[in-house]
Design a protein around this motif. Structure first.
Motif, PDB file in Angstrom:
ATOM      1  N   UNK A  39       5.518  -0.816   6.616  1.00  0.00           N
ATOM      2  CA  UNK A  39       6.073  -2.146   6.395  1.00  0.00           C
ATOM      3  C   UNK A  39       6.606  -2.280   4.975  1.00  0.00           C
ATOM      4  N   UNK A  40       5.895  -1.717   3.997  1.00  0.00           N
ATOM      5  CA  UNK A  40       6.375  -1.743   2.613  1.00  0.00           C
ATOM      6  C   UNK A  40       7.711  -1.021   2.495  1.00  0.00           C
ATOM      7  N   UNK A  41       7.825   0.106   3.204  1.00  0.00           N
ATOM      8  CA  UNK A  41       9.075   0.875   3.169  1.00  0.00           C
ATOM      9  C   UNK A  41      10.220   0.078   3.773  1.00  0.00           C
ATOM     10  N   UNK A  42       9.938  -0.631   4.878  1.00  0.00           N
ATOM     11  CA  UNK A  42      10.979  -1.443   5.518  1.00  0.00           C
ATOM     12  C   UNK A  42      11.440  -2.563   4.592  1.00  0.00           C
ATOM     13  N   UNK A  43      10.500  -3.152   3.853  1.00  0.00           N
ATOM     14  CA  UNK A  43      10.894  -4.195   2.904  1.00  0.00           C
ATOM     15  C   UNK A  43      11.809  -3.620   1.829  1.00  0.00           C
ATOM     16  N   UNK A  44      11.479  -2.438   1.352  1.00  0.00           N
ATOM     17  CA  UNK A  44      12.264  -1.790   0.290  1.00  0.00           C
ATOM     18  C   UNK A  44      13.656  -1.417   0.790  1.00  0.00           C
ATOM     19  N   UNK A  45      13.733  -0.919   2.021  1.00  0.00           N
ATOM     20  CA  UNK A  45      15.010  -0.441   2.554  1.00  0.00           C
ATOM     21  C   UNK A  45      15.852  -1.551   3.175  1.00  0.00           C
ATOM     22  N   UNK A  50       9.176  -9.518   5.985  1.00  0.00           N
ATOM     23  CA  UNK A  50       7.951 -10.310   5.857  1.00  0.00           C
ATOM     24  C   UNK A  50       7.904 -11.001   4.495  1.00  0.00           C
ATOM     25  N   UNK A  51       8.455 -10.353   3.478  1.00  0.00           N
ATOM     26  CA  UNK A  51       8.479 -10.963   2.148  1.00  0.00           C
ATOM     27  C   UNK A  51       9.442 -12.147   2.146  1.00  0.00           C
ATOM     28  N   UNK A  52       9.034 -13.277   1.597  1.00  0.00           N
ATOM     29  CA  UNK A  52       9.945 -14.422   1.519  1.00  0.00           C
ATOM     30  C   UNK A  52      11.009 -14.196   0.450  1.00  0.00           C
ATOM     31  N   UNK A  53      12.244 -14.460   0.798  1.00  0.00           N
ATOM     32  CA  UNK A  53      13.343 -14.290  -0.150  1.00  0.00           C
ATOM     33  C   UNK A  53      13.235 -15.304  -1.283  1.00  0.00           C
TER      34      UNK A  53
END
Length: 365
Positions: A39-45, A50-53
């Motif tokens: 999930x962290x990788x997906x946020x980075x790429x 999941x992270x709020x903009x």
């Protein structure tokens, strides 16, 4: 303190931030180890997901980017807030990293709080994270763990709980009829596939895995979580499973890749009335074979996260039924998060299973 902060896609910064304040009903945890999750990788790429903009705060946490990352972590209690009488400084703990609205029932009998509206995760949508030197967490989400379990292995309790819940969703669990003698087929020997296999083996299930990577196939065998490991580029997985089950097919299958050909293979390899559990997060639509679903009377189930799964998962580890040490393939400091951690898992993911980060740098060889 130092923390890894998500600002936007491709923009993660290690910087100094103020520690969170200790509040009523919370405890401060000095983070020992934090795993890097897909999930962290997906946020980075591809994020923010999941992270709020920035400028769009999460409706429960009230926070927006930048947010501290890290939701697979273990640590030691360093400070206990008022209102808590069953935690002490020095306790070893892991965190069930949910962010859930206060009006949702998260009691021990709940089976749905993980599906509640606006559910999100500590380390993705705010409230601190495991990729920082310490984090303040509400008591409900803190689980004590025996000092006999090394803290690096304890950091894998969170993803192991994902596997435990997936196995529960399949109908095979420690609370039901003995699953011994059943055959499970897992598509994909990444971290979640391997940890799901570990849970199945602990319950006495025969495990067959299908995986392209030679290194990950060997990891499954070396860790003792698979009885048979197949290379789908060299053998007919469906035919091999049929041979292993006297022509019947697998009882349950777990899709852990979000790859169409893997899903198709699992459907073909299941016995009639078998159970298919979709564990992976699909970022695209599947070309699902509805006719095959009907003609084999398959039972297809989704699974996400965990729900009251941590206590039972911890018991499996504390009892010695699951050894998590084989799945730790790297340890790095916070400064190496992107260049060493993310780069390896994005560009050479077949060479690693779980890379752990020490925010303080303690324990790094």
């Amino acid at each position: 303190m130092r923390a890894a902060r998500f600002y936007d896609r491709g923009d993660i910064r290690v910087e100094d931030i103020d520690p969170q304040p200790l509040e009523f009903g919370t405890a401060r945890i000095d983070v020992a180890w934090c795993g890097i999750c897909g999930t962290d990788l997906h946020e980075y790429l591809d994020g923010p997901i999941f992270c709020p903009a920035c400028g769009k705060p999460h409706p429960i946490s009230g926070e927006d980017a930048p947010v501290t990352l890290g939701h697979e972590f273990s640590g030691v209690v360093s400070e206990v807030g008022e209102g808590i009488d069953d935690l002490a400084v020095g306790d070893h703990v892991v965190v069930e990293p949910y962010i859930i609205a206060d009006d949702v029932d998260t009691g021990p009998d709940s089976t749905t709080y993980h599906l509640s509206e606006n559910m999100n995760f500590i380390g993705l949508a705010g409230r601190g994270g495991g990729l920082s030197e310490n984090v303040v967490v509400r008591r409900r989400w803190i689980h004590k763990i025996s000092d006999s379990v090394p803290l690096d292995q304890a950091a894998l309790i969170e993803p192991l709980s994902v596997g435990y819940h997936a196995v529960e969703r399949s109908g095979l669990s420690a609370d039901g009829a003995s699953p011994a003698g059943k055959t499970a087929l897992i598509g994909g020997a990444g971290p979640i596939g391997l940890l799901t296999a570990a849970v199945l083996k602990a319950l006495g299930v025969r495990v067959v895995m299908s995986e392209l990577s030679e290194l990950r196939r060997q990891k499954a065998l070396d860790a003792g979580v698979a009885d048979v490991v197949l290379n789908p580029s060299e053998v007919d997985v469906v035919a091999e499973v049929a041979t292993l089950t006297d022509g019947v097919g697998a009882d349950v299958a777990f899709e852990c890749t979000s790859v169409q050909v893997v899903l198709d293979t699992l459907m073909d390899a299941l016995r009639p009335t078998g159970v298919l559990v979709v564990v992976s997060i699909w970022g695209h639509r599947s070309e699902f074979d509805m006719h095959k679903l009907v003609m084999k009377e398959l039972d297809v189930r989704g699974t996400i996260g965990y729900v009251n799964s941590h206590p039972k998962t911890i018991e499996l580890v504390e009892s010695g039924k699951i050894d998590l040490s084989p799945f730790i393939t790297g340890k790095i400091g916070l400064d190496g998060l992107v260049d060493e951690g993310f780069d390896t898992l994005i560009n050479r993911n077949e060479t690693a299973v779980k890379i752990l980060v020490s925010p303080s740098g303690n324990g790094i060889d």
